[in-house]
Scaffold this motif. Sequence first.
Motif, PDB file in Angstrom:
ATOM      1  N   UNK A   1      18.087  18.521   7.179  1.00 28.72           N
ATOM      2  CA  UNK A   1      16.995  17.758   6.063  1.00 28.72           C
ATOM      3  C   UNK A   1      15.808  17.669   6.522  1.00 28.72           C
ATOM      4  N   UNK A   2      14.879  17.467   6.344  1.00 32.95           N
ATOM      5  CA  UNK A   2      13.646  16.587   6.830  1.00 32.95           C
ATOM      6  C   UNK A   2      14.197  14.574   7.066  1.00 32.95           C
ATOM      7  N   UNK A   3      14.646  14.565   5.590  1.00 34.82           N
ATOM      8  CA  UNK A   3      15.626  13.500   5.412  1.00 34.82           C
ATOM      9  C   UNK A   3      16.089  13.009   6.541  1.00 34.82           C
ATOM     10  N   UNK A   4      17.398  13.460   6.321  1.00 28.11           N
ATOM     11  CA  UNK A   4      18.648  13.153   7.751  1.00 28.11           C
ATOM     12  C   UNK A   4      17.845  13.523   8.799  1.00 28.11           C
ATOM     13  N   UNK A   5      16.295  13.855   9.573  1.00 23.86           N
ATOM     14  CA  UNK A   5      15.708  14.459  10.181  1.00 23.86           C
ATOM     15  C   UNK A   5      15.504  12.701  10.920  1.00 23.86           C
ATOM     16  N   UNK A   6      15.030  12.298   9.705  1.00 21.28           N
ATOM     17  CA  UNK A   6      14.320  10.917  10.054  1.00 21.28           C
ATOM     18  C   UNK A   6      14.789   9.360   9.962  1.00 21.28           C
ATOM     19  N   UNK A   7      15.884   9.655   9.307  1.00 19.99           N
ATOM     20  CA  UNK A   7      16.903   9.079   9.509  1.00 19.99           C
ATOM     21  C   UNK A   7      17.179   8.493  11.345  1.00 19.99           C
ATOM     22  N   UNK A   8      17.487  10.080  11.179  1.00 20.02           N
ATOM     23  CA  UNK A   8      17.941   9.619  12.985  1.00 20.02           C
ATOM     24  C   UNK A   8      16.769   9.461  13.972  1.00 20.02           C
ATOM     25  N   UNK A   9      15.632   9.389  13.387  1.00 17.58           N
ATOM     26  CA  UNK A   9      14.777   8.861  14.176  1.00 17.58           C
ATOM     27  C   UNK A   9      14.773   7.628  14.064  1.00 17.58           C
ATOM     28  N   UNK A  10      15.107   6.912  13.253  1.00 16.97           N
ATOM     29  CA  UNK A  10      15.547   4.855  13.523  1.00 16.97           C
ATOM     30  C   UNK A  10      14.237   4.628  14.525  1.00 16.97           C
ATOM     31  N   UNK A  11      13.300   5.062  12.979  1.00 20.13           N
ATOM     32  CA  UNK A  11      11.972   4.330  13.618  1.00 20.13           C
ATOM     33  C   UNK A  11      11.407   3.064  12.523  1.00 20.13           C
ATOM     34  N   UNK A  12      12.180   3.199  11.044  1.00 20.63           N
ATOM     35  CA  UNK A  12      11.501   2.788   9.794  1.00 20.63           C
ATOM     36  C   UNK A  12      12.762   3.098   9.228  1.00 20.63           C
ATOM     37  N   UNK A  13      13.007   1.970   8.081  1.00 21.48           N
ATOM     38  CA  UNK A  13      13.824   2.327   7.006  1.00 21.48           C
ATOM     39  C   UNK A  13      13.178   3.614   6.184  1.00 21.48           C
TER      40      UNK A  13
ATOM     41  N   UNK B   1       1.089  -0.918   0.030  1.00 21.00           N
ATOM     42  CA  UNK B   1      -0.234  -0.244  -0.182  1.00 21.00           C
ATOM     43  C   UNK B   1       0.200   1.239   0.209  1.00 21.00           C
ATOM     44  N   UNK B   2       0.464   2.275  -0.902  1.00 22.76           N
ATOM     45  CA  UNK B   2       1.289   3.774  -0.696  1.00 22.76           C
ATOM     46  C   UNK B   2       0.752   5.032  -0.523  1.00 22.76           C
ATOM     47  N   UNK B   3       0.837   5.201   0.856  1.00 21.84           N
ATOM     48  CA  UNK B   3       0.954   6.253   0.795  1.00 21.84           C
ATOM     49  C   UNK B   3       1.739   8.013   0.931  1.00 21.84           C
ATOM     50  N   UNK B   4       1.109   8.462   0.528  1.00 26.66           N
ATOM     51  CA  UNK B   4       2.125   9.785   0.058  1.00 26.66           C
ATOM     52  C   UNK B   4       1.219  10.861   1.037  1.00 26.66           C
ATOM     53  N   UNK B   5       1.931  11.529   1.521  1.00 25.20           N
ATOM     54  CA  UNK B   5       1.671  13.005   2.285  1.00 25.20           C
ATOM     55  C   UNK B   5       2.146  14.093   1.517  1.00 25.20           C
TER      56      UNK B   5
ATOM     57  N   UNK C   1       2.659  10.746  10.954  1.00 21.67           N
ATOM     58  CA  UNK C   1       1.798  10.240   8.973  1.00 21.67           C
ATOM     59  C   UNK C   1       3.132   8.703   9.537  1.00 21.67           C
ATOM     60  N   UNK C   2       3.323   8.174   9.578  1.00 19.64           N
ATOM     61  CA  UNK C   2       4.491   7.039   9.403  1.00 19.64           C
ATOM     62  C   UNK C   2       3.742   5.691  10.703  1.00 19.64           C
TER      63      UNK C   2
ATOM     64  N   UNK D   1       3.800   2.149   8.666  1.00 18.41           N
ATOM     65  CA  UNK D   1       4.821   2.362   7.653  1.00 18.41           C
ATOM     66  C   UNK D   1       5.799   1.778   8.404  1.00 18.41           C
ATOM     67  N   UNK D   2       6.014   0.434   6.980  1.00 24.09           N
ATOM     68  CA  UNK D   2       7.146  -0.059   7.177  1.00 24.09           C
ATOM     69  C   UNK D   2       8.720   0.643   6.235  1.00 24.09           C
ATOM     70  N   UNK D   3       8.131   1.511   5.113  1.00 18.46           N
ATOM     71  CA  UNK D   3       9.350   1.569   5.046  1.00 18.46           C
ATOM     72  C   UNK D   3       9.158   3.551   4.175  1.00 18.46           C
TER      73      UNK D   3
END
Length: 159
Positions: free
Chosen positions: A142-154, A52-56, A118-119, A124-126
């Motif tokens: 960046x948002x991407x860097x912060x999401x990676x550092x959250x370490x909740x999902x790949x 399933x794809x969820x776009x936010x 949302x994830x 979300x698995x990814x």
Amino acid sequence: MSVEEYGPAWRRGPFERGTDGPHVILAGVDDTASSARAGAYAAGLARRQGSRLVMVYVRAPSAWTGMTPTLLAGAQEETYQDVVEELRGRVAGLAKEANINVTLEVRRGDAYAELKRAAIDRKADLVVVGASESAGRRLVGSVAQRLVRAALWPVTVVP
């Protein structure tokens, strides 16, 4: 927050050892080129994996809007509506072309916080996002860097 569904209904497929991939893929989208590439990558992955794809899309108000609400708020709201309309067209086309179920969520607030929420909400698995095209990312990350550092999902960052 608004939520819209496009494409065929999604159902979780049968479990197969060694082949089950992500069931829910969340992609952060906006009106940038890297975001379009991230959305296309996530759609292809969702098609191949039967996910399933969820776009936010997160509507982040400008700091200037609070200072001059009458002048900028109307213009900013119009810009947001234009972006949402463009995204609706792209998402509907993507769902039809790839024959996948796509949910489009529009949220308001900080992009990192809303994508993370949302994830978590969607289990979300990814998470897939585009690389930042902003020079300001060097100051706050960046948002991407912060999401990676959250370490909740790949997290997949698409250039």
